[in-house]
Design a protein around this motif. Structure first.
Motif, PDB file in Angstrom:
ATOM      1  N   GLU A 168      -7.283  73.010 -23.556  1.00 40.58           N
ATOM      2  CA  GLU A 168      -8.326  72.275 -24.270  1.00 40.58           C
ATOM      3  C   GLU A 168      -9.016  71.382 -23.244  1.00 40.58           C
ATOM      4  OE1 GLU A 168      -9.693  71.660 -27.409  1.00 40.58           O
ATOM      5  OE2 GLU A 168      -8.700  73.446 -28.155  1.00 40.58           O
ATOM      6  N   LEU A 169     -10.316  71.277 -23.350  1.00 38.07           N
ATOM      7  CA  LEU A 169     -11.116  70.499 -22.411  1.00 38.07           C
ATOM      8  C   LEU A 169     -11.674  69.270 -23.112  1.00 38.07           C
ATOM      9  CD1 LEU A 169     -12.574  70.402 -19.607  1.00 38.07           C
ATOM     10  CD2 LEU A 169     -14.392  71.749 -20.661  1.00 38.07           C
TER      11      LEU A 169
ATOM     12  N   ASP B 272      -9.875  75.922 -26.984  1.00 39.83           N
ATOM     13  CA  ASP B 272     -10.998  76.212 -26.093  1.00 39.83           C
ATOM     14  C   ASP B 272     -10.774  77.480 -25.275  1.00 39.83           C
ATOM     15  OD1 ASP B 272     -12.317  73.958 -27.011  1.00 39.83           O
ATOM     16  OD2 ASP B 272     -11.734  72.717 -25.305  1.00 39.83           O
ATOM     17  N   PHE B 273      -9.605  77.597 -24.614  1.00 39.86           N
ATOM     18  CA  PHE B 273      -9.342  78.741 -23.747  1.00 39.86           C
ATOM     19  C   PHE B 273      -7.894  79.184 -23.874  1.00 39.86           C
ATOM     20  CE2 PHE B 273     -12.671  76.223 -21.812  1.00 39.86           C
ATOM     21  CZ  PHE B 273     -13.679  77.170 -21.662  1.00 39.86           C
TER      22      PHE B 273
ATOM     23  N   LEU C  71      -7.066  69.184 -20.479  1.00 41.54           N
ATOM     24  CA  LEU C  71      -7.754  68.827 -19.233  1.00 41.54           C
ATOM     25  C   LEU C  71      -8.787  67.752 -19.527  1.00 41.54           C
ATOM     26  CD1 LEU C  71      -8.475  69.206 -16.241  1.00 41.54           C
ATOM     27  CD2 LEU C  71      -9.882  71.178 -16.911  1.00 41.54           C
ATOM     28  N   LEU C  72      -8.587  66.576 -18.949  1.00 43.80           N
ATOM     29  CA  LEU C  72      -9.508  65.442 -19.112  1.00 43.80           C
ATOM     30  C   LEU C  72     -10.386  65.332 -17.874  1.00 43.80           C
ATOM     31  CD1 LEU C  72      -6.930  62.764 -20.377  1.00 43.80           C
ATOM     32  CD2 LEU C  72      -8.307  64.327 -21.763  1.00 43.80           C
TER      33      LEU C  72
ATOM     34  N   ASP D  62     -21.345  71.753 -22.066  1.00 47.76           N
ATOM     35  CA  ASP D  62     -22.032  72.154 -20.826  1.00 47.76           C
ATOM     36  C   ASP D  62     -21.068  72.788 -19.830  1.00 47.76           C
ATOM     37  OD1 ASP D  62     -24.386  71.044 -21.841  1.00 47.76           O
ATOM     38  OD2 ASP D  62     -24.072  69.133 -20.813  1.00 47.76           O
ATOM     39  N   PHE D  63     -19.801  72.388 -19.866  1.00 45.58           N
ATOM     40  CA  PHE D  63     -18.813  72.878 -18.896  1.00 45.58           C
ATOM     41  C   PHE D  63     -18.190  74.217 -19.282  1.00 45.58           C
ATOM     42  CE2 PHE D  63     -18.997  68.480 -17.573  1.00 45.58           C
ATOM     43  CZ  PHE D  63     -18.875  68.578 -16.200  1.00 45.58           C
ATOM     44  N   PHE D  64     -18.356  74.657 -20.531  1.00 46.31           N
ATOM     45  CA  PHE D  64     -17.704  75.882 -20.982  1.00 46.31           C
ATOM     46  C   PHE D  64     -17.989  77.096 -20.102  1.00 46.31           C
ATOM     47  CE2 PHE D  64     -15.378  76.188 -25.090  1.00 46.31           C
ATOM     48  CZ  PHE D  64     -15.036  74.856 -25.149  1.00 46.31           C
TER      49      PHE D  64
END
Length: 185
Positions: free
Chosen positions: A82-83, A70-71, A135-136, A43-45
């Motif tokens: 990475e998320l 991720d990015f 990123l947590l 959902d946060f992407f």
């Protein structure tokens, strides 16, 4: 002409720990304003992509040997992010009237659950990324000191090729720490 100047600025700007901390705080704030819309990592992407696209040259879902990062932020000092998101509790402390069935698992931020992310980040060579961030996003207020000790222990087990910076963000609190390469010479 303005777009070219913006692209030049973005290409030369390095993503710093402060940038990632600010990204995490912005994501927490937006999620609190729209509590039923942003529940999981996926959902946060779009939010992360929009936030980073305005500041850096961005590539989402960047392919690497062990999967996809991720990015990836390009430029002269590229970085990768990475998320990981701990879904909101069944009853969110910030919005007590909302219940989130199916989001009861609280393990997404633990290092054992993010082992593949740590391996992917640690395997990205220095020539491809100067900084590697995990990123947590914490909606459950995990003990940051305890999480840091668990991540350091996990990094020692994994013997990462390159250092990874963990940025742990929750409502009103941020903790960043580096997991240094443990490879023997």
């Amino acid at each position: 002409m303005a777009k070219k100047n913006t692209a030049e600025i973005s290409a030369s700007k390095q993503c710093t720990i402060v940038d990632v901390e600010q990204l995490g705080a912005a994501l927490i704030d937006v999620a609190d304003q729209y509590p039923t819309r942003f529940l999981t990592e996926r959902d946060f992407f779009p939010l992360v992509a929009a936030y980073l696209h305005g500041r850096f040259r961005l590539r989402a879902e960047h392919a690497v040997k062990s999967g996809a990062i991720d990015f990836r932020l390009g430029g002269t000092n590229p970085s990768v992010i990475e998320l990981a998101v701990a879904p909101r509790a069944l009853l969110d402390a910030a919005v007590t009237s909302l219940h989130f069935p199916g989001h009861a698992s609280a393990t997404q931020l633990y290092p054992t659950q993010n082992r593949s992310e740590l391996k992917k980040l640690g395997a990205v060579p220095q020539s491809k990324a100067k900084m590697r961030y995990l990123l947590l996003l914490d909606f459950r207020a995990f003990d940051k000191e305890e999480m840091q000790s668990k991540y350091v222990a996990e990094a020692k087990k994994l013997r990462l090729d390159n250092p990874v910076c963990v940025v742990h963000v929750s409502r009103g609190a941020v903790k960043s720490y580096s997991l240094v390469s443990q490879k023997s010479a």
